[in-house]
Design an enzyme around this catalytic site. Sequence first.
Site: not given
Length: 502
Positions: A189, A396, A298, A264
């Site tokens: 997906k 973030e 990331c 992750e």
Amino acid sequence: MASFHEKASLNHETQKDISLYINGEFTSAVNGTTIKNINPFTNEQINEVAEGRTEDINKAVAAAREAFDNGPWRTMKLTKRMAYIYRIADLIDEEIEKIAYFESLDTGLPISQTRAMVSRASENFRFYARMVESRLVGDAYQVDEEFINYTIHAPVGVAGLITPWNAPFMLETWKVAPALATGNTVVLKPAELSPLSANLLAEIIHKAELPKGVFNVVHGFGEIAGDALVKHPDVQLISFTGETTTGSTIIKNSADTLKSCSMELGGKSPIIVFEDADFNRALDACVWGIYSFNGERCTANSRLFLQEGIKAEFVDALKKRVMNIKLGNPLDAETEVGPLIDKGHYNKVKSYLNIAKEEGAEVITGEIPAEMAKGNFVAPTLLLNAENSMRIAQEEIFGPVLTVMTFKDEEEAIKLANDVDYGLAGYVWTNDIKRGHRVAHKVEAGMLWVNAQNVRDLRTPFGGSKSSGIGREGGHYGFDFYTEQKIIHVSIAEHRIQQFGK
Ligand code: NAD
């Protein structure tokens, strides 16, 4: 580089609407709905993408289940299965230019960087074929002269793979390669904001003629298609890359069907530069580490800690670099920073520039050229005079924005670096070899680099600690997740057996 004619034909191809890939066929969604796919450079529609929902996920999982239970994939000879995996790698290599073009068009990532990512994607397949051939091995345990016990690795079943938009093709292949090489079947997906390259992966896997149902792609929204995949009882594992909050929702939603999850997640990684560091190399690495991939990375070094003695000189050098970074069309080979993925993310990143001002930081940011006004551009930005407790140092931002802070000594650097919820990566710059190791040991993160930017070694474990993830993928570490270990105990003598009721 693609010729003018090649580019023109690619342009034409991008107009094509794209479908789901289920049981070896390209197909529309059951209820016929689509998602408009938008170009981040122009904010115009690229094409329409079939929007998979629960019923499409059900179809894809049924196909993957059937292929796992009754198809040839998991039981075929290893050399034959690996031949398929190498073939996928070769087909990716043949299409590097096309995949990179589509990826840049779809995500706004500069083409010089998507080309490198696509090369890494084919290596993901080759690497995992080699790993399975050489390292998918069990252990044997001898118990006196009575038993030989040994372990074997079996594929787990149907793997649900859910991926983000920030490096789509590379991250999809990072999961698909080990899942398939170890004998699982897959439902992927992809992120709804970046569907094009996942479709190309389906075309490549179709061309490689994998058995039907082994690999399936269902495009769609996370809360609908992703959610249905996570909750499906016939899916054994979920490998997820994305935001920390989404990861936490997925873990909750997978609990009823007891899935194994690999997570992750997000990051807010420190880069610590000591006064004795190689100034120019640290500067190059710092600038690359935050502004490459448009800052949507990331492992970006988004928190810079400078030792006080080099602060003025380093910040001056940073300002010059930041003002010089080339913004542009992501399809232009000279572009260093392109537009952000969509308006929603652009607004989020921009909002942090206001938050920075409210928190008392100084915002240094370049101009967006007028001809780029339609795109989701945020110019490379420095946030100076920041404190570690500020939101701009803790949350973030996921854009081309670097928060700059200072420290006095080693002890303070470690304390500040660790005072954050995330723990994905960390970077240490010093020419004192003992200190480099010491600091790397003490920074709370899954992956540390000393005197280097994020240079990956695929054999090593990849993953984060704290709010940045659970589990490790990469190298043979991925086998712990993508295979089920079984222990077989074999009696080779007459060991004692209790004699109840005799
Ligand atoms: P996201 O969490 O919004 O979406 C990721 C994927 O999850 C998408 O495919 C989305 O459709 C799906 N999803 C969303 N809600 C879901 C739900 N309820 N159930 C199932 N699936 C759902 O993340 P994003 O914005 O696409 O990606 C950016 C984030 O990814 C950043 O936080 C970044 O740090 C992180 N990231 C981490 C790594 C890593 O290796 N640690 C690598 C790349 C990106």
